[in-house]
Design a protein around this motif. Structure first.
Motif, PDB file in Angstrom:
ATOM      1  N   LYS A   1       0.833  -1.203   0.000  1.00  0.00           N
ATOM      2  CA  LYS A   1       0.000   0.000   0.000  1.00  0.00           C
ATOM      3  C   LYS A   1       0.869   1.254   0.000  1.00  0.00           C
ATOM      4  O   LYS A   1       0.603   2.209  -0.750  1.00  0.00           O
ATOM      5  N   ALA A   2       1.911   1.254   0.815  1.00  0.00           N
ATOM      6  CA  ALA A   2       2.757   2.438   0.950  1.00  0.00           C
ATOM      7  C   ALA A   2       3.532   2.731  -0.332  1.00  0.00           C
ATOM      8  O   ALA A   2       3.590   3.880  -0.784  1.00  0.00           O
ATOM      9  N   THR A   3       4.130   1.688  -0.936  1.00  0.00           N
ATOM     10  CA  THR A   3       4.959   1.928  -2.121  1.00  0.00           C
ATOM     11  C   THR A   3       4.109   2.398  -3.304  1.00  0.00           C
ATOM     12  O   THR A   3       4.523   3.301  -4.044  1.00  0.00           O
ATOM     13  N   LEU A   4       2.949   1.801  -3.496  1.00  0.00           N
ATOM     14  CA  LEU A   4       2.083   2.239  -4.594  1.00  0.00           C
ATOM     15  C   LEU A   4       1.595   3.672  -4.376  1.00  0.00           C
ATOM     16  O   LEU A   4       1.557   4.479  -5.311  1.00  0.00           O
ATOM     17  N   THR A   5       1.226   3.994  -3.141  1.00  0.00           N
ATOM     18  CA  THR A   5       0.766   5.356  -2.845  1.00  0.00           C
ATOM     19  C   THR A   5       1.905   6.354  -3.040  1.00  0.00           C
ATOM     20  O   THR A   5       1.711   7.429  -3.636  1.00  0.00           O
ATOM     21  N   ILE A   6       3.092   6.032  -2.561  1.00  0.00           N
ATOM     22  CA  ILE A   6       4.250   6.915  -2.737  1.00  0.00           C
ATOM     23  C   ILE A   6       4.574   7.089  -4.220  1.00  0.00           C
ATOM     24  O   ILE A   6       4.872   8.202  -4.685  1.00  0.00           O
ATOM     25  N   HIS A   7       4.523   5.985  -4.974  1.00  0.00           N
ATOM     26  CA  HIS A   7       4.845   6.040  -6.406  1.00  0.00           C
ATOM     27  C   HIS A   7       3.954   7.045  -7.128  1.00  0.00           C
ATOM     28  O   HIS A   7       4.452   7.905  -7.879  1.00  0.00           O
ATOM     29  N   PHE A   8       2.656   6.959  -6.900  1.00  0.00           N
ATOM     30  CA  PHE A   8       1.753   7.847  -7.634  1.00  0.00           C
ATOM     31  C   PHE A   8       1.700   9.246  -7.018  1.00  0.00           C
ATOM     32  O   PHE A   8       1.435  10.227  -7.728  1.00  0.00           O
TER      33      PHE A   8
ATOM     34  N   GLU B   1      12.087   3.409 -13.563  1.00  0.00           N
ATOM     35  CA  GLU B   1      10.689   3.039 -13.307  1.00  0.00           C
ATOM     36  C   GLU B   1      10.545   1.518 -13.313  1.00  0.00           C
ATOM     37  O   GLU B   1       9.824   0.943 -12.482  1.00  0.00           O
ATOM     38  N   VAL B   2      11.218   0.855 -14.242  1.00  0.00           N
ATOM     39  CA  VAL B   2      11.231  -0.610 -14.269  1.00  0.00           C
ATOM     40  C   VAL B   2      11.786  -1.155 -12.953  1.00  0.00           C
ATOM     41  O   VAL B   2      11.204  -2.067 -12.342  1.00  0.00           O
ATOM     42  N   LEU B   3      12.908  -0.598 -12.484  1.00  0.00           N
ATOM     43  CA  LEU B   3      13.491  -1.062 -11.226  1.00  0.00           C
ATOM     44  C   LEU B   3      12.513  -0.851 -10.064  1.00  0.00           C
ATOM     45  O   LEU B   3      12.399  -1.711  -9.173  1.00  0.00           O
ATOM     46  N   GLY B   4      11.797   0.268 -10.081  1.00  0.00           N
ATOM     47  CA  GLY B   4      10.829   0.533  -9.029  1.00  0.00           C
ATOM     48  C   GLY B   4       9.708  -0.483  -9.009  1.00  0.00           C
ATOM     49  O   GLY B   4       9.300  -0.979  -7.938  1.00  0.00           O
ATOM     50  N   PHE B   5       9.195  -0.850 -10.180  1.00  0.00           N
ATOM     51  CA  PHE B   5       8.107  -1.825 -10.232  1.00  0.00           C
ATOM     52  C   PHE B   5       8.603  -3.234  -9.905  1.00  0.00           C
ATOM     53  O   PHE B   5       7.855  -4.034  -9.327  1.00  0.00           O
ATOM     54  N   ILE B   6       9.835  -3.558 -10.285  1.00  0.00           N
ATOM     55  CA  ILE B   6      10.400  -4.843  -9.862  1.00  0.00           C
ATOM     56  C   ILE B   6      10.494  -4.868  -8.337  1.00  0.00           C
ATOM     57  O   ILE B   6      10.211  -5.888  -7.696  1.00  0.00           O
TER      58      ILE B   6
ATOM     59  N   ILE C   1      18.427   6.862 -23.809  1.00  0.00           N
ATOM     60  CA  ILE C   1      17.545   8.008 -23.993  1.00  0.00           C
ATOM     61  C   ILE C   1      16.393   8.014 -22.984  1.00  0.00           C
ATOM     62  O   ILE C   1      15.774   9.041 -22.757  1.00  0.00           O
ATOM     63  N   CYS C   2      16.154   6.878 -22.324  1.00  0.00           N
ATOM     64  CA  CYS C   2      15.049   6.803 -21.361  1.00  0.00           C
ATOM     65  C   CYS C   2      15.504   6.232 -20.016  1.00  0.00           C
ATOM     66  O   CYS C   2      14.971   5.208 -19.556  1.00  0.00           O
ATOM     67  N   PRO C   3      16.457   6.864 -19.337  1.00  0.00           N
ATOM     68  CA  PRO C   3      16.855   6.348 -18.022  1.00  0.00           C
ATOM     69  C   PRO C   3      15.728   6.446 -16.999  1.00  0.00           C
ATOM     70  O   PRO C   3      15.677   5.659 -16.053  1.00  0.00           O
ATOM     71  N   HIS C   4      14.808   7.410 -17.188  1.00  0.00           N
ATOM     72  CA  HIS C   4      13.667   7.512 -16.279  1.00  0.00           C
ATOM     73  C   HIS C   4      12.791   6.266 -16.386  1.00  0.00           C
ATOM     74  O   HIS C   4      12.228   5.808 -15.381  1.00  0.00           O
ATOM     75  N   TYR C   5      12.676   5.683 -17.585  1.00  0.00           N
ATOM     76  CA  TYR C   5      11.948   4.423 -17.737  1.00  0.00           C
ATOM     77  C   TYR C   5      12.718   3.264 -17.113  1.00  0.00           C
ATOM     78  O   TYR C   5      12.129   2.357 -16.517  1.00  0.00           O
ATOM     79  N   LEU C   6      14.033   3.266 -17.265  1.00  0.00           N
ATOM     80  CA  LEU C   6      14.855   2.225 -16.667  1.00  0.00           C
ATOM     81  C   LEU C   6      14.644   2.183 -15.157  1.00  0.00           C
ATOM     82  O   LEU C   6      14.447   1.103 -14.566  1.00  0.00           O
TER      83      LEU C   6
ATOM     84  N   LEU D   1      15.237  -1.820  -4.010  1.00  0.00           N
ATOM     85  CA  LEU D   1      15.020  -1.587  -5.440  1.00  0.00           C
ATOM     86  C   LEU D   1      13.994  -0.492  -5.669  1.00  0.00           C
ATOM     87  O   LEU D   1      14.154   0.351  -6.568  1.00  0.00           O
ATOM     88  N   PHE D   2      12.927  -0.497  -4.875  1.00  0.00           N
ATOM     89  CA  PHE D   2      11.902   0.543  -5.016  1.00  0.00           C
ATOM     90  C   PHE D   2      12.491   1.918  -4.744  1.00  0.00           C
ATOM     91  O   PHE D   2      12.230   2.880  -5.480  1.00  0.00           O
ATOM     92  N   MET D   3      13.294   2.039  -3.694  1.00  0.00           N
ATOM     93  CA  MET D   3      13.908   3.328  -3.366  1.00  0.00           C
ATOM     94  C   MET D   3      14.855   3.776  -4.471  1.00  0.00           C
ATOM     95  O   MET D   3      14.841   4.941  -4.884  1.00  0.00           O
ATOM     96  N   LEU D   4      15.673   2.844  -4.980  1.00  0.00           N
ATOM     97  CA  LEU D   4      16.588   3.175  -6.065  1.00  0.00           C
ATOM     98  C   LEU D   4      15.813   3.628  -7.299  1.00  0.00           C
ATOM     99  O   LEU D   4      16.153   4.646  -7.926  1.00  0.00           O
ATOM    100  N   GLY D   5      14.773   2.887  -7.656  1.00  0.00           N
ATOM    101  CA  GLY D   5      13.972   3.247  -8.818  1.00  0.00           C
ATOM    102  C   GLY D   5      13.283   4.584  -8.659  1.00  0.00           C
ATOM    103  O   GLY D   5      13.233   5.394  -9.594  1.00  0.00           O
TER     104      GLY D   5
END
Length: 268
Positions: A98-105, A211-216, A204-209, A166-170
């Motif tokens: 719950k916390a990680t999803l809420t923080i993410h958005f 984001e992938v790490l965050g979702f993993i 060209i898309c490190p922000h996506y990279l 991983l979530f914090m790094l992402g």
């Protein structure tokens, strides 16, 4: 072999049919959007807003970039906030999901309001509704699926603590590279430029990279079938989106460095 692997890292599937069905739907739908990006059929927001519109005679409703992005993220953020009321308990794993999803958005909403600087492009309403519905249903289903695992035997391999890292790094990596993108423009500058700084010199898309790490990381914390399917679908989508982004930069800038990859440094 697959059954042994699932017992090792994934909770047993709850008896409810909602979660397995939504898992398959989520994986197929999101991954399908990634394949569409590679094939040149884009969700119409940001730099890709006008790429498909010329091919369609249907009148499309356009939102401003800021409004469109808020439509994308606010419902999912509110779903995360509401989950603390709907599923109150003391289970650490459920609390972390719950916390990680809420923080993410929440981070995404803050970036929309305070970080991003927008071009003259906008967001087509159809795309905004599609993406917003996906984020909202994913957040709600992931939390609900986690709630249903209460009392189930834990996976043999506990990944939640590596998941937190991983979530914090992402999260921080994604936020940093969004700041780098924002710094490319002054308040009156609406044009796109080749990004420089951070990992933009490699992909060209490190922000996506990140984001992938965050979702993993979120999947590692959750360890449910739905979080696995959503994360896998998201990875495929961001691979497609980053591929399309690199192709767009190559078409717009003759001096775009050819050794800059799409998503993964030195690889892709």
């Amino acid at each position: 072999m697959a059954s042994m692997l699932s017992r090792l890292i994934i909770f047993p599937t709850p008896p409810s049919m909602i979660v397995p069905v939504m898992s398959v739907v989520s994986l197929v739908a999101i991954a399908g959007l990634g394949v569409s990006e590679i094939l040149g059929k884009h969700l119409q927001y940001s730099k890709f807003w006008n790429l498909n519109s010329a091919k369609s005679s249907r009148k499309q409703i356009q939102l401003s970039s800021r409004t469109g992005m808020l439509v994308l993220y606010v419902p999912a953020f509110l779903s995360g906030v509401a989950s603390f009321v709907l599923y109150p308990n003391h289970d650490l794993r459920l609390f972390l999901v719950k916390a990680t999803l809420t923080i993410h958005f929440f981070k995404r909403v803050i970036e929309v309001l305070c970080v991003h600087k927008y071009s003259t492009s906008g967001v087509v309403l159809d795309s905004a509704i599609l993406i917003s519905s996906s984020y909202f249903s994913a957040t709600s289903t992931m939390i609900y699926g986690q709630y249903l695992t209460q009392g189930f035997p834990e996976p043999q391999l506990d990944l939640k603590y590596p998941g937190i890292l991983l979530f914090m790094l992402g999260t921080f990596g994604n936020f940093y590279h969004h700041q780098v993108l924002a710094s490319l423009r002054t308040n009156d500058d609406k044009e796109y430029k080749i990004p420089k700084g951070g990992l933009f010199d490699l992909v060209i898309c490190p922000h996506y990279l990140f984001e992938v790490l965050g979702f993993i990381g979120i999947f590692f914390i959750s360890q449910t079938l739905y979080s696995f399917c959503f994360t896998l679908g998201t990875i495929v989508y961001l691979i497609g989106r980053s591929y399309a982004t690199r192709r767009w930069y190559l078409s717009k800038f003759e001096d775009f460095p050819k050794d800059v990859k799409a998503l993964i440094p030195f690889v892709f």
